[in-house]
Design a protein around this motif. Structure first.
Motif, PDB file in Angstrom:
ATOM      1  N   GLU A  25       0.825  -1.207   0.000  1.00 47.13           N
ATOM      2  CA  GLU A  25       0.000   0.000   0.000  1.00 47.13           C
ATOM      3  C   GLU A  25       0.862   1.261   0.000  1.00 47.13           C
ATOM      4  OE1 GLU A  25      -4.064   1.615   2.201  1.00 47.13           O
ATOM      5  OE2 GLU A  25      -2.806   0.136   3.213  1.00 47.13           O
ATOM      6  N   GLU A  67       2.859   1.452  -3.428  1.00 48.66           N
ATOM      7  CA  GLU A  67       1.975   1.846  -4.521  1.00 48.66           C
ATOM      8  C   GLU A  67       1.521   3.294  -4.377  1.00 48.66           C
ATOM      9  OE1 GLU A  67       0.046  -2.381  -5.981  1.00 48.66           O
ATOM     10  OE2 GLU A  67      -1.183  -1.028  -4.783  1.00 48.66           O
ATOM     11  N   ASP A 126      -0.207   1.622  -8.798  1.00 49.29           N
ATOM     12  CA  ASP A 126      -0.629   0.248  -8.546  1.00 49.29           C
ATOM     13  C   ASP A 126      -0.167  -0.735  -9.612  1.00 49.29           C
ATOM     14  OD1 ASP A 126      -2.281   0.881 -10.659  1.00 49.29           O
ATOM     15  OD2 ASP A 126      -4.151   0.741  -9.527  1.00 49.29           O
ATOM     16  N   ASP A 127       0.665  -0.249 -10.553  1.00 51.49           N
ATOM     17  CA  ASP A 127       1.227  -1.148 -11.560  1.00 51.49           C
ATOM     18  C   ASP A 127       2.750  -1.252 -11.424  1.00 51.49           C
ATOM     19  OD1 ASP A 127       1.800   1.415 -12.354  1.00 51.49           O
ATOM     20  OD2 ASP A 127       0.922   1.239 -14.366  1.00 51.49           O
ATOM     21  N   LYS A 148      -1.204 -10.102  -7.792  1.00 47.56           N
ATOM     22  CA  LYS A 148      -0.244  -9.087  -7.360  1.00 47.56           C
ATOM     23  C   LYS A 148       1.181  -9.553  -7.606  1.00 47.56           C
ATOM     24  CE  LYS A 148      -0.877  -5.781  -5.981  1.00 47.56           C
ATOM     25  NZ  LYS A 148      -0.930  -4.497  -6.732  1.00 47.56           N
ATOM     26  N   GLN A 188       1.988  -9.339 -11.241  1.00 50.29           N
ATOM     27  CA  GLN A 188       2.244  -7.948 -11.608  1.00 50.29           C
ATOM     28  C   GLN A 188       3.646  -7.534 -11.189  1.00 50.29           C
ATOM     29  OE1 GLN A 188      -0.162  -4.890  -9.541  1.00 50.29           O
ATOM     30  NE2 GLN A 188       1.868  -3.966  -9.252  1.00 50.29           N
ATOM     31  N   SER A 245      -0.855  -3.801 -18.627  1.00 50.12           N
ATOM     32  CA  SER A 245      -0.732  -2.486 -18.008  1.00 50.12           C
ATOM     33  C   SER A 245      -0.535  -1.401 -19.066  1.00 50.12           C
ATOM     34  CB  SER A 245       0.446  -2.479 -17.019  1.00 50.12           C
ATOM     35  OG  SER A 245       0.579  -1.233 -16.400  1.00 50.12           O
TER      36      SER A 245
END
Length: 255
Positions: A81, A84, A89-90, A232, A235, A244
């Motif tokens: 959190e 990011e 968030d990518d 996650k 990613q 993305s």
């Protein structure tokens, strides 16, 4: 936990780092520490990272091949959190390793983190290109090689000056399970290990998805890890890069 925006502000515009206490159970920290030392002592250790005899430190890569504990820690919700909040968030995983300071280990040398040290500069404070996380797998003390940082040095947006670092550096001590999160431009170093036991930490570098990973084989993991990988983790390993980019193009109105 403090508001993410306040933590991000502290990392970018404040001290340049935050110490997050007790994010990991002490039992998990002890298990991860023992596993890292086991890998370091194994016949295959040279494949993952040789010991630097000059400074008494050992760097172990490829942690995702050595236990689910390492998969969990790289995806810790609180860490993700915060990272990011700085990188989007990518974001992807640039490097993931264990750092072992053997007894009598000396300083590594003051530095900023990749990709900054690989760039010509001048550097920009924002957007951040990389966030580093140091997981304490045991207590960090005044004697065993606790991390040294120069608070607010990220604001200089410059390569480290050794004399200034020596004047300004402080040691970050803490307990097993604590984590340090810092801006990639923060000046930092290891300190000397004056004890008879190795000091072990995990180092995680998260970066903007457009930054080439420092570890070129970061996504080279066992098939079993990929089979159980969460979205996650996929990613973070860069396996969703194409998707993305497609989202970016759509947001930009090109499609």
């Amino acid at each position: 936990m403090a508001a993410i925006s306040a933590i991000v502000e502290q990392i970018i515009d404040g001290a340049g780092f935050v110490l997050m206490p007790k994010l990991m159970d002490a039992g998990d920290a002890a298990f991860a520490r023992a596993r890292a030392l086991e890998v370091a002592a194994s016949p295959a250790a040279s494949e993952f990272g040789r010991r630097n005899e000059k400074i008494g430190q050992q760097h172990i890569r490829g942690l995702l091949a050595h236990g689910e504990i390492f998969e969990r820690l790289v995806q810790h919700p609180a860490i993700i959190e915060i990272a990011e909040g700085m990188l989007g968030d990518d974001m992807t995983l640039g490097a993931y390793s264990a750092r072992i300071l053997h007894p009598a280990a000396t300083e590594m040398g003051v530095h900023i983190d990749y990709p900054y040290w690989a760039m010509r500069g001048p550097f920009a404070l924002r957007p951040p290109l990389m966030v580093q996380v140091i997981w304490m797998l045991q207590d960090f003390t005044e004697q065993n090689g606790a991390t040294l940082v120069a608070p607010r040095s990220q604001l200089r947006c410059a390569r480290p000056n050794r004399e200034e670092f020596a004047r300004e550096a402080i040691k970050i001590t803490g307990d097993a399970g604590d984590a340090i999160i810092s801006h990639g431009l923060l000046w930092h170093d290891t300190s000397q290990n004056h004890t008879g036991e190795p000091r072990v930490a995990l180092l995680i570098n998260y970066g903007l998805k457009v930054i080439r990973p420092l570890d070129s084989e970061i996504a080279k993991v066992p098939a079993a890890v990929l089979e159980r990988a969460t979205p996650k983790l996929r990613q973070l390993l860069g396996l969703e890069f194409g998707k993305s980019l497609a989202r970016d193009l759509t947001r930009g109105g090109l499609y």
